[in-house]
Motif scaffolding. Sequence first.
Motif, PDB file in Angstrom:
ATOM      1  N   MET A  77      -9.472  -3.884 -27.154  1.00 55.81           N
ATOM      2  CA  MET A  77     -10.566  -3.789 -26.418  1.00 55.81           C
ATOM      3  C   MET A  77     -11.270  -2.590 -26.240  1.00 55.81           C
ATOM      4  N   SER A  78     -12.536  -2.277 -26.646  1.00 59.18           N
ATOM      5  CA  SER A  78     -12.959  -1.072 -26.672  1.00 59.18           C
ATOM      6  C   SER A  78     -13.903  -0.718 -25.303  1.00 59.18           C
ATOM      7  N   ALA A  79     -13.850   0.302 -24.639  1.00 59.84           N
ATOM      8  CA  ALA A  79     -14.575   0.569 -23.466  1.00 59.84           C
ATOM      9  C   ALA A  79     -16.138   0.605 -23.731  1.00 59.84           C
ATOM     10  N   THR A  80     -16.882  -0.063 -22.955  1.00 58.88           N
ATOM     11  CA  THR A  80     -18.290   0.007 -22.871  1.00 58.88           C
ATOM     12  C   THR A  80     -18.856   1.588 -22.502  1.00 58.88           C
ATOM     13  N   GLN A  81     -19.716   2.117 -23.428  1.00 58.03           N
ATOM     14  CA  GLN A  81     -20.388   3.405 -23.254  1.00 58.03           C
ATOM     15  C   GLN A  81     -21.549   2.993 -22.287  1.00 58.03           C
ATOM     16  N   PHE A  82     -21.695   3.684 -21.184  1.00 60.78           N
ATOM     17  CA  PHE A  82     -22.907   3.698 -20.179  1.00 60.78           C
ATOM     18  C   PHE A  82     -23.442   5.001 -20.328  1.00 60.78           C
ATOM     19  N   LEU A  83     -24.953   5.066 -20.203  1.00 60.91           N
ATOM     20  CA  LEU A  83     -25.622   6.209 -20.083  1.00 60.91           C
ATOM     21  C   LEU A  83     -26.372   6.339 -18.796  1.00 60.91           C
ATOM     22  N   ARG A  84     -26.443   7.502 -18.201  1.00 60.44           N
ATOM     23  CA  ARG A  84     -27.224   7.700 -17.234  1.00 60.44           C
ATOM     24  C   ARG A  84     -28.563   7.810 -17.321  1.00 60.44           C
ATOM     25  N   ARG A  85     -29.417   7.637 -16.267  1.00 55.95           N
ATOM     26  CA  ARG A  85     -31.000   7.206 -16.604  1.00 55.95           C
ATOM     27  C   ARG A  85     -31.690   8.434 -17.526  1.00 55.95           C
ATOM     28  N   LYS A  86     -31.320   9.780 -17.239  1.00 54.38           N
ATOM     29  CA  LYS A  86     -31.831  10.859 -18.022  1.00 54.38           C
ATOM     30  C   LYS A  86     -31.367  10.622 -19.332  1.00 54.38           C
ATOM     31  N   ASP A  87     -30.093  10.517 -19.653  1.00 53.84           N
ATOM     32  CA  ASP A  87     -29.555  10.377 -21.066  1.00 53.84           C
ATOM     33  C   ASP A  87     -30.104   9.328 -21.444  1.00 53.84           C
ATOM     34  N   ALA A  88     -30.376   8.074 -21.022  1.00 52.79           N
ATOM     35  CA  ALA A  88     -30.857   6.878 -21.476  1.00 52.79           C
ATOM     36  C   ALA A  88     -32.280   6.991 -22.092  1.00 52.79           C
ATOM     37  N   GLY A  89     -33.078   7.919 -21.483  1.00 58.24           N
ATOM     38  CA  GLY A  89     -34.446   8.326 -21.740  1.00 58.24           C
ATOM     39  C   GLY A  89     -34.495   9.174 -22.893  1.00 58.24           C
ATOM     40  N   HIS A  90     -33.337  10.207 -23.086  1.00 58.43           N
ATOM     41  CA  HIS A  90     -33.204  10.958 -24.385  1.00 58.43           C
ATOM     42  C   HIS A  90     -32.964  10.023 -25.241  1.00 58.43           C
ATOM     43  N   TYR A  91     -31.983   9.009 -25.115  1.00 60.42           N
ATOM     44  CA  TYR A  91     -31.573   8.325 -26.193  1.00 60.42           C
ATOM     45  C   TYR A  91     -32.532   7.478 -26.931  1.00 60.42           C
ATOM     46  N   LEU A  92     -33.385   6.980 -25.915  1.00 60.27           N
ATOM     47  CA  LEU A  92     -34.670   5.994 -26.622  1.00 60.27           C
ATOM     48  C   LEU A  92     -35.637   7.099 -27.252  1.00 60.27           C
ATOM     49  N   LYS A  93     -35.930   8.086 -26.808  1.00 55.84           N
ATOM     50  CA  LYS A  93     -36.925   9.219 -27.299  1.00 55.84           C
ATOM     51  C   LYS A  93     -36.392   9.530 -28.714  1.00 55.84           C
ATOM     52  N   SER A  94     -34.945   9.716 -28.823  1.00 50.80           N
ATOM     53  CA  SER A  94     -34.651  10.053 -29.940  1.00 50.80           C
ATOM     54  C   SER A  94     -34.386   9.073 -31.105  1.00 50.80           C
ATOM     55  N   ARG A  95     -34.008   7.787 -30.456  1.00 44.93           N
ATOM     56  CA  ARG A  95     -33.904   6.707 -31.581  1.00 44.93           C
ATOM     57  C   ARG A  95     -35.025   6.131 -31.938  1.00 44.93           C
ATOM     58  N   PHE A  96     -35.896   6.128 -30.975  1.00 44.42           N
ATOM     59  CA  PHE A  96     -36.934   5.014 -31.213  1.00 44.42           C
ATOM     60  C   PHE A  96     -38.617   5.810 -31.065  1.00 44.42           C
ATOM     61  N   GLY A  97     -38.567   6.902 -30.468  1.00 53.84           N
ATOM     62  CA  GLY A  97     -39.711   7.685 -30.537  1.00 53.84           C
ATOM     63  C   GLY A  97     -40.515   7.613 -29.401  1.00 53.84           C
ATOM     64  N   PHE A  98     -40.138   6.866 -28.357  1.00 54.52           N
ATOM     65  CA  PHE A  98     -40.749   6.458 -27.170  1.00 54.52           C
ATOM     66  C   PHE A  98     -39.706   6.373 -25.889  1.00 54.52           C
ATOM     67  N   GLY A  99     -39.970   6.370 -24.621  1.00 56.01           N
ATOM     68  CA  GLY A  99     -39.189   6.099 -23.667  1.00 56.01           C
ATOM     69  C   GLY A  99     -38.900   7.529 -22.791  1.00 56.01           C
ATOM     70  N   SER A 100     -38.675   7.161 -21.508  1.00 55.87           N
ATOM     71  CA  SER A 100     -38.388   8.590 -20.717  1.00 55.87           C
ATOM     72  C   SER A 100     -37.700   8.115 -19.571  1.00 55.87           C
ATOM     73  N   GLU A 101     -37.035   9.147 -18.886  1.00 60.12           N
ATOM     74  CA  GLU A 101     -36.317   8.885 -17.608  1.00 60.12           C
ATOM     75  C   GLU A 101     -37.387   8.280 -16.597  1.00 60.12           C
ATOM     76  N   LYS A 102     -38.526   8.872 -16.500  1.00 59.32           N
ATOM     77  CA  LYS A 102     -39.530   8.550 -15.659  1.00 59.32           C
ATOM     78  C   LYS A 102     -40.029   7.102 -15.859  1.00 59.32           C
ATOM     79  N   THR A 103     -40.220   6.669 -17.204  1.00 58.52           N
ATOM     80  CA  THR A 103     -40.417   5.362 -17.544  1.00 58.52           C
ATOM     81  C   THR A 103     -39.678   4.444 -17.001  1.00 58.52           C
TER      82      THR A 103
END
Length: 76
Positions: free
Chosen positions: A1-27
């Motif tokens: 069983m693999s552990a689920t990875q979680f991202l804090r909001r700031k990291d989630a915003g960076h993830y969206l921006k780098s992967r899809f070109g949009f999204g931010s912590e504030k959004t």
Amino acid sequence: MSATQFLRRKDAGHYLKSRFGFGSEKTLAKLACVGGGPEFRKAGSAVLYEPEKLNDWALTKIGPSRRSTSDLGEGE
């Protein structure tokens, strides 16, 4: 069983921006209040996002291919 990875909001915003070109912590913060954002979990006061849920949400925001700005896209 693999552990689920979680991202804090700031990291989630960076993830969206780098992967899809949009999204931010504030959004993400705004959408967590008003609705319409990706699913998230809470651990105490920390908001946590799963990359798979971020991917699913982002893909629903991307429209069909277009050839010009006046093109309404497929099925519109």
